[in-house]
Design an enzyme around this catalytic site. Structure first.
Site, mmCIF file in Angstrom:
data_model
loop_
_atom_site.group_PDB
_atom_site.id
_atom_site.type_symbol
_atom_site.label_atom_id
_atom_site.label_comp_id
_atom_site.label_asym_id
_atom_site.label_seq_id
_atom_site.Cartn_x
_atom_site.Cartn_y
_atom_site.Cartn_z
ATOM 1 C CG ASP A 278 4.408 3.995 -3.857
ATOM 2 O OD1 ASP A 278 3.615 4.959 -3.946
ATOM 3 O OD2 ASP A 278 4.067 2.814 -4.042
ATOM 4 C CG ASP A 280 1.521 3.056 -7.210
ATOM 5 O OD1 ASP A 280 2.400 3.094 -6.329
ATOM 6 O OD2 ASP A 280 0.563 2.260 -7.168
ATOM 7 C CG ASP A 282 -0.016 2.898 -3.783
ATOM 8 O OD1 ASP A 282 1.221 3.070 -3.736
ATOM 9 O OD2 ASP A 282 -0.540 1.836 -4.186
ATOM 10 C CE LYS A 377 0.167 0.688 -0.814
ATOM 11 N NZ LYS A 377 -0.120 -0.574 -1.487
HETATM 12 C C1 VG1 Z 1 3.879 -5.256 -0.814
HETATM 13 C C2 VG1 Z 1 3.451 -4.843 0.574
HETATM 14 C C3 VG1 Z 1 1.937 -4.802 0.672
HETATM 15 C C4 VG1 Z 1 1.393 -3.865 -0.427
HETATM 16 C C5 VG1 Z 1 1.900 -4.313 -1.778
HETATM 17 C C6 VG1 Z 1 1.486 -3.391 -2.881
HETATM 18 O O1 VG1 Z 1 3.415 -6.559 -1.095
HETATM 19 O O2 VG1 Z 1 3.983 -5.706 1.549
HETATM 20 O O3 VG1 Z 1 1.564 -4.394 1.952
HETATM 21 O O4 VG1 Z 1 -0.008 -3.870 -0.417
HETATM 22 O O5 VG1 Z 1 3.327 -4.366 -1.770
HETATM 23 O O6 VG1 Z 1 1.892 -2.084 -2.635
HETATM 24 P P1 VG1 Z 1 4.382 -7.842 -0.975
HETATM 25 O O7 VG1 Z 1 3.550 -8.997 -1.466
HETATM 26 O O8 VG1 Z 1 5.582 -7.566 -1.806
HETATM 27 O O9 VG1 Z 1 4.746 -7.939 0.480
HETATM 28 V V1 VG1 Z 1 2.253 -1.114 -3.946
HETATM 29 O O10 VG1 Z 1 2.527 0.380 -3.315
HETATM 30 O O11 VG1 Z 1 3.384 -2.006 -4.653
HETATM 31 O O12 VG1 Z 1 0.854 -1.132 -4.992
HETATM 32 CO CO CO Z 2 2.450 1.773 -4.691
#
Ligand code: VG1
Ligand code: CO
Length: 544
Positions: A278, A280, A282, A377
């Site tokens: 993705d 960034d 992770d 991650k």
């Molecule tokens: C989403 C995912 C979650 C993840 C978060 C950040 O959050 O469901 O599992 O940790 O994105 O990932 P939400 O609240 O939209 O369901 V990242 O790669 O945006 O730092």
């Molecule tokens: Co991310």
């Protein structure tokens, strides 16, 4: 050089979500908006003198301007040293690794992760603490509280820093060190995986693989590690140059947004292995030839095969997964005889478990997996882990996953996202569901009988912090589950996420399309949550 103390007034919307403060670029470009939030971070962190800060971003639009502002603010706030990625580039996992390696007080990552970029896209700021992980809720709350009363910020009057040339320069008393974005991270990867064996896999035989960095931050890491270091042919990494608008795409590695890679892996002459990351860097998506590995299964497979990988050959202390993630990894943990922890959505909840040595591997259904090597991650790490397993087992991705199902049973899994629905109806839907919870137990829906229903609450086993209302769960007597929650990372309206899971022990029934295996659960979810009636949506925007 002069330090300016600039008067400002608070913005009321600087509450960090699942992963930092995420808003449209236009919001961040308002005068004082970024500065207020950054000063709120510095004010909450405490004494910055004699400390090192790590700074970088995913290269999206506004990254460079924001880096210059933050450098000058950090200098004005008395930081001793700032390690900034060359060109302003650092992936989220690399930032976490660098914070830990150099014992920095923390790091600032400029990214809205999988959200689109460009002048009309999103921007974001994440703050990570000294363990390298996302700031826990008590820190993000302190930052938010500060942002509500802030009346000034400090910034150094100085020319912009040259971000291209590696090495040190000064901003007032502060040392700014432009570092190679990949070096420290690559060194850490080499300490965990059998690079020689992976190299042999990639050059000998006829193993072919394809990586799609989606024009986001993982590109430089993937080029350096897979092509330059491990010897994969040039061209293995596609879309490997970070672009400010990610080439107009959506840097989210799933079957919908990474369709170019999906088409390659499902073509007649498909390679053996494919992966995407993705914005960034992770997240990861793992594909075999004509085969998609569900992220929850990927976590379970890594856990079951961890002993094949040098960095984990001593075994796992425990595993952890976010609540909506399928229970596949729990079955592996039960068989190995280790603990499996269930946390709310968001990587910040894994931090304490990792710090306390209770968990070694962690994962989320949202294409996130990692371990105790950092506190984020890690997309590339997951791919190296898979490559290491493939190199040792000499089987295809599909064979490995199918054998896994035979041993542990298959957790059919799917997530339905309804993006950009109106906030009002989305909240009504969740409140209505919450009010239904006490009435559901024992009720029959088709073949399914409700075993329990609640709104997930989590008590951190290390510091006792309680997080309420982390997602509505409806569990059935056969182990199936429906989970419903609202996203905390979107910037337009609300995103409703519906997670579906059912368990199938019988290997003769492991060949179903998950959409067919889960069809009646999906209907039940729509019926209980009244999704059509309340959102007006017939279909989700994205199914993963
Ligand atoms: C989403 C995912 C979650 C993840 C978060 C950040 O959050 O469901 O599992 O940790 O994105 O990932 P939400 O609240 O939209 O369901 V990242 O790669 O945006 O730092
Ligand atoms: Co991310």
């Amino acid at each position: 050089m002069n330090i300016d103390k600039v008067s400002t007034t608070p913005f009321s919307d600087q509450k960090p979500g699942t992963s930092g403060l995420r808003k449209s670029v236009k919001v961040f470009q308002q005068p004082h908006y970024l500065e207020n939030f950054i000063q709120s971070i510095f004010d909450s962190v405490g004494n910055l003198h004699f400390q090192t800060l790590v700074l970088g971003g995913d290269g999206r639009y506004y990254n460079r301007q924001a880096i210059q502002i933050i450098l000058k603010m950090a200098a004005a706030n008395g930081i001793e040293r700032i390690k900034v990625g060359q060109g302003g580039i650092l992936s989220t996992p690399a930032t976490s690794a660098i914070i830990r390696k150099y014992q920095a007080i923390g790091g600032i990552i400029l990214s809205a992760s999988h959200n689109p970029g460009g002048p009309n896209g999103d921007f974001g700021v994440k703050y990570n603490i000294s363990n390298g992980g996302p700031a826990p809720e008590k820190v993000t709350e302190a930052i938010y509280d500060r942002s509500k009363v802030i009346d000034s910020y400090q910034i150094l009057e100085a020319p912009d820093v040259d971000l291209e040339t590696l090495g040190e320069s000064h901003l007032g008393e502060t040392v700014v060190e432009v570092i190679d974005s990949v070096h420290d991270y690559q060194e850490l990867m080499e300490s965990l995986f059998d690079f020689e064996r992976i190299h042999q896999l990639l050059i000998k035989g006829n193993f072919r693989f394809s990586i799609d960095a989606l024009h986001a931050v993982a590109g430089p890491y993937a080029h350096a590690i897979f092509e330059s270091r491990l010897g994969a042919p040039a061209g293995t990494v596609r879309n490997g140059t970070p672009l400010e608008d990610f080439g107009g795409g959506h840097p989210d590695p799933n079957l919908v947004y990474a369709h170019e890679l999906v088409d390659i892996l499902y073509a007649e002459d498909a390679p053996d292995f494919g992966a995407a990351f993705d914005g960034d860097g992770d997240r990861n998506m793992i594909l075999g030839r004509k085969f998609f590995v569900t992220p929850s299964d990927s976590l379970a497979v890594l856990a079951a095969n961890a002993k094949l990988v040098p960095g984990y050959s001593a075994g796992l202390a425990g595993v952890a997964r976010s609540m909506p993630t399928s229970q596949a990894v729990d079955r592996v943990a039960a068989q190995i005889g280790i603990e499996s922890y269930e946390t709310p959505t968001g990587w910040k909840f894994f931090g304490n478990l990792l710090d306390a040595g209770k968990a070694t591997l962690c994962g989320e259904e949202s294409f996130g997996t990692s371990s105790n090597h950092i506190r984020e991650k890690d997309g590339l790490w997951a791919v190296l882990f898979w490559l290491n397993i493939l190199a040792v087992r000499q089987q295809s991705v599909e064979q490995i996953v199918r054998e896994h199902w035979q041993t542990y049973g298959r957790n059919y899994y799917s997530r339905y996202d309804y993006e950009e629905i109106q906030t009002g109806p989305a909240n009504t839907l969740i409140e209505r569901l919450r009010s239904l919870l006490p009435t559901l137990k024992g009720k029959q829906f088709g073949n399914y009988q409700v075993d329990y229903s609640d709104d997930f609450s989590y008590t951190d086993s290390v510091d006792g912090t309680i997080s309420h209302q982390q997602g509505v769960r409806i569990g059935f007597t056969d182990g199936s589950r429906i989970v419903v929650r609202l996203s905390g990372t979107g910037t337009q309206g609300a995103t409703l996420r519906v997670y579906l899971e059912s368990y199938e022990p019988d290997p003769a029934k492991h060949d179903l399309d998950p959409q067919i295996a889960l069809a009646s659960l999906i209907t039940i979810a729509q019926e209980i949550a009244q999704i059509r009636e309340l959102t007006g949506r017939e279909q989700p925007t994205v199914i993963t």
